[in-house]
Motif scaffolding. Structure first.
Motif, PDB file in Angstrom:
ATOM      1  N   LEU A 102       0.859  -1.181   0.000  1.00 24.44           N
ATOM      2  CA  LEU A 102       0.000   0.000   0.000  1.00 24.44           C
ATOM      3  C   LEU A 102       0.890   1.225   0.000  1.00 24.44           C
ATOM      4  O   LEU A 102       1.890   1.267   0.718  1.00 24.44           O
ATOM      5  CB  LEU A 102      -0.887   0.034   1.244  1.00 24.44           C
ATOM      6  N   THR A 106      -2.530   6.129   0.119  1.00 22.10           N
ATOM      7  CA  THR A 106      -3.710   5.375  -0.298  1.00 22.10           C
ATOM      8  C   THR A 106      -4.986   6.036   0.233  1.00 22.10           C
ATOM      9  O   THR A 106      -5.056   6.387   1.416  1.00 22.10           O
ATOM     10  CB  THR A 106      -3.634   3.931   0.237  1.00 22.10           C
ATOM     11  N   ASP A 110      -9.901   2.866   0.145  1.00 20.14           N
ATOM     12  CA  ASP A 110      -9.054   1.816  -0.423  1.00 20.14           C
ATOM     13  C   ASP A 110      -8.244   1.122   0.659  1.00 20.14           C
ATOM     14  O   ASP A 110      -7.994  -0.089   0.582  1.00 20.14           O
ATOM     15  CB  ASP A 110      -8.114   2.409  -1.477  1.00 20.14           C
TER      16      ASP A 110
END
Length: 221
Positions: A102, A106, A110
Motif C-alpha cells: 500500500l 492510499t 481503499d
C-alpha cells in the motif's frame, strides 16, 4: 473482527492509519509498534490478522520483520507500507512473504478494502498495479525460470488457467466468473495451487507464474 497491527516509526503515520481504520466496524487496531522487532513480538502476542509494516524502520526494518513473521506469526497477512521512492524493495518483500503493498497516500476507502482483502487472503493491489510491480521488479534469470517451469508442470491444465488469473491479480470471485465455476471451486483450486507450488500466498504464486512464463489459455499454442 479483523485484528490489525500498525508498525511505523512515525507516530503521525500510525495516527493517520488508526483514524482511517477506526471508521470500519469490522476492523480493530490491537497494537502499534515503532520498529520491526516490536512488530514481530506484538503480532505473535496479539494473534494479528493483518500487519501493516513500514519498510524503513530503525533496528529491524519492515522487510526483516515480514520474513520473521512467517515463522512466529504464520497466520498474519503482512502488507508493506511504501512510497514511490522505495520500489527497489518490492521484490525482496514479496519473496519474504508479504501479501502486497500500500502506498502511504492510499485513499481511506481503499485502505479499508485492502485490509479486508488481506485478512481474507486476497492480494491487496489492483490487478493493474500487481502486474506492473511483478513485471517491473521480478528478476528472471535462466535457472529461476527453469525452476518455476518445473514446479508449474505439476499443475493440471485447469489449475494453470487459475494460476494465470492469479498472475493478473484476480480475486476468487473474478476467477470463478472467468472460468465459469463456483467461487468455492475457485478457492479450492487456489489452495491446491499454493500447496503444489510451495507458495505462502497468492502474490508469491503470481511471481512464480511470471517466472515460468504462464500464458492465458487463449495465448497458448
Amino acid at each position: 473482527m479483523i485484528r490489525v497491527l500498525v508498525a511505523d516509526d512515525e507516530a503521525l503515520i500510525r495516527a493517520g492509519v488508526r483514524f482511517v481504520l477506526d471508521v470500519a466496524d469490522d476492523i480493530e487496531i490491537v497494537a502499534e509498534a515503532d520498529n520491526g522487532a516490536g512488530a514481530v513480538e506484538l503480532a505473535r502476542k496479539h494473534l494479528v490478522d493483518v500487519a501493516l509494516l513500514d519498510i524503513r524502520m530503525p533496528g529491524v526494518d519492515g522487510l526483516a520483520a515480514a520474513a520473521e513473521m512467517r515463522t512466529v506469526a504464520p497466520r498474519t497477512s503482512v502488507v508493506m507500507l511504501t512510497t514511490f521512492g522505495e520500489e527497489e524493495y518490492v521484490t525482496r518483500a514479496l519473496r519474504c512473504g508479504a501479501a502486497g503493498f500500500l502506498l502511504k497516500d492510499t485513499p481511506p476507502d481503499d485502505l479499508i478494502r485492502a485490509v479486508r482483502a488481506a485478512a481474507a487472503g486476497e492480494p491487496v493491489l489492483s490487478p493493474r498495479v500487481t502486474k506492473q510491480l511483478i513485471d517491473r521488479h521480478v528478476n528472471r534469470d535462466v535457472s529461476q525460470a527453469d525452476e518455476a517451469r518445473r514446479r508449474v508442470a505439476a499443475l493440471t491444465d485447469r489449475e494453470r488457467d487459475v494460476l494465470c488469473l492469479l498472475r493478473e491479480g484476480c480475486s476468487n470471485a473474478e476467477i470463478a466468473k472467468a472460468l465459469l465455476m463456483s467461487e468455492g471451486t475457485a478457492k479450492s483450486h487456489v489452495s491446491r495451487i499454493l500447496s503444489v507450488l510451495g507458495c505462502t500466498n497468492r502474490v508469491q504464486a503470481a511471481i512464480l507464474a511470471h517466472d515460468a512464463g504462464v500464458l492465458p489459455p487463449s495465448s497458448r499454442s
